[in-house]
Every structure is written in C-alpha cells, then in structure tokens.
Design an enzyme around this catalytic site. Sequence first.
Site, mmCIF file in Angstrom:
data_model
loop_
_atom_site.group_PDB
_atom_site.id
_atom_site.type_symbol
_atom_site.label_atom_id
_atom_site.label_comp_id
_atom_site.label_asym_id
_atom_site.label_seq_id
_atom_site.Cartn_x
_atom_site.Cartn_y
_atom_site.Cartn_z
ATOM 1 C CG ASP A 71 40.033 35.072 48.572
ATOM 2 O OD1 ASP A 71 38.974 35.194 48.042
ATOM 3 O OD2 ASP A 71 41.066 34.746 48.063
ATOM 4 C CD GLU A 133 40.637 35.007 42.464
ATOM 5 O OE1 GLU A 133 40.732 35.038 41.266
ATOM 6 O OE2 GLU A 133 41.213 35.703 43.322
#
Length: 374
Positions: A71, A133
Amino acid sequence: MDVFDILDRLVAFPSVAGRPNGDVAGWIEAYLAEQGIQVTVLPGPEGDRSNLFATIGPADGPGYILSGHMDVVPASEPQWSSSPFALRKEGERLYGRGTTDMKGFLAAALAAAPRLAGLRLARPIHLAFSYDEEVGCRGVPHLIARLPELCAKPLGVIVGEPSGMRAVRGHKGKAAARVSIKGRAGHSSRPDLGLNAIHAMAAVLGAAVNEAERLTHGPFDPAFEPSYSSLQAGVVAGGHQVNIIPDTCTLDLEARAVPGVDPASLLAPVRARAEALAADGFRIEWSPMSAYPAMSLPPDAPLAGLLHALTGEVPLAAVSYGTEAGLYQAAGLDAIICGPGDIDRAHKPDEYILASELAACQRLIEALGARCAA
C-alpha cells in the site's frame, strides 16, 4: 522483466491504504507463479485486502523473510509534476507514488526472484508483502499469525523500508487514537442550555500538552532524535458555525515511545482526562487508530552481522520513523531495516527513487541468495 519494468507495473496500481488491493496483489501473485514460486494469498478480515507470502527454497528450514508493504499513502497533492501513478524517468530519478515507500523494494525483490529460484537454496528466502501498513500496520499482524503454518521459524526479517541501503537496528514504537466528545448544541446566546464540546476538548488538549512536556524529561535513549518519547495532538475538528454551540469535537493524537516503553501507555493520562468529562454530561468515545511496538536489535545479533557483511557498512542504531519490524520482533523474530530510497522523499509530491538504489537493493538480495545457496 527487469526491476524498472516491475516498478512501472507496481506504481500503476493506485494501491492506497485502506482500499481493496486485489489488483496489485493479484499481479504479484501471477508474476511469482510464472517463476515457479509458491505463493500463498492471505485474505485479511476486511474481506477485500490480502497479504502475500511466497517461499523460494525449502520451507521446512530456517531462512530469511524479505518484508514490505504493497500500500501507499494518497497522492492528492496538486504539486505533482506528472501523474503519481505513472512511473516517470528523468535521468537517475524514477518518479511516482510509492517509488521510495516502498514499491522500490518490492520491485527489487521481485526482480531478484527468478535468480533466487534458479539457485539451490539450502535456506529459504521468503517474501512477505502486507497491506495497510500506512494506516497503522493493520495487515501484517494477520500475516505474522500465520507464519508457523507457512514456514519454519525464520532466522531473521529484513524490512525494506527506505534507509539508503544502510541497515538500521532500531526505531520507536507508536500508538495513535481519536477522542470524540459529544455535547449539546444550541444558540450561542444561551451557553447555559448547551454543552460546548470544543471547550471541553480544551481540557483534553491541556492534558496532552502536559504529557508531551513531561516526556521530555525522560526516560532517554541516546540512539534516537529526540532521545525521549513524545506525544502530540495532530488534528482537531469541531463546530459548525460561530453562533452555534458546538456539540461535537474530535482530537487525533499520537505517541512515539523509545524501546522499553509501551506507546499506548503514554496516551493513558489523556484518555483518563477525556473520560472524566462524562461527569459533566458529555459523551466520550476513545477509538484506537494504530499501534506498533518499538524495535531494538542488539549490535551483536547475527542478523546485524549479516547485513554488515552484505552492505559493507555497520548498521545504524536507530531511525525516527516506524515500521513493521517492531511487530516481527514482538513475535519473537529478529528484525532489521534495510531498503532503497530516502525516507525524506516519502509521502511528498514527486516522490522518487534512484535507479542506482534499485540496482543496489537487487544486488543485496541476490547476494543474500548466494549465502543461502547450497
């Protein structure tokens, strides 16, 4: 495909944290499968996001994990010189959201994978790619929980966050939370009939400021800048217009803790002050947003020695930013940070990575493979 082709494909996926990631995860899974590498897709509880875990070599022996997240943060800033989700090359620089944080590391690991797969590895190398994250390390705990069924206990975890390809042994822990105060609206001419949520929040803000000042007095860890734990109020929102008694107010705050200090505990005095407002008729909600522990690897740890040998440089003691490494360490695994790029380029318009940094990272991973070969 070389590392640049792979990075081009990865950047093209707008895999912003908190959103479904099936497109980028699916592409990585297919790419690794083409190399004959075993991949396990690990859906998260959200139902639309997954972690990936791949093994090169014998899964029943101890090896090393290369850890990264798929991400990225949003790229809504107007200052971008080109599309953030289209890789742009300008000399040595490769521009795009996530190039440094941290699709560059993913690209280097994926580019090295065919060569690793061609080696007779006596010790396995695993790829552990997580989701979300950037919104508090929400995906990797689910991956870590599955490790015992996926592989033998690893010898160490290399988290490829941007560190200029110099290994890092430590970082602070973090906890973030949102406090919401609900009062009672009314006309501003009759404050006696309402409950002003913004005024009430002032007491909570005061507690946060007091705690922030108290933390400057220690405990200290000289490896960090600053050398003490910290706390800050980051976002305050409330009210509708000036002649309406505000019935809601929210505060987002975070604490960053030196190793040995629980970051969530640093928020406890602020939470207590907020919850005390219930006695005055306010409704209080405390919502944890994210949390991860500090990471501290001893300088004489075998993993630190391995990275010293692979990079040619003594690992740094610590950095200010946080990573998933603390969660791996909390699970009983040695972890260290080492990846391409510079953290100062992350989360900004025109984020970039250098072609030479990608090449250096791929060489390091292939050198690790040579050490793990029979």
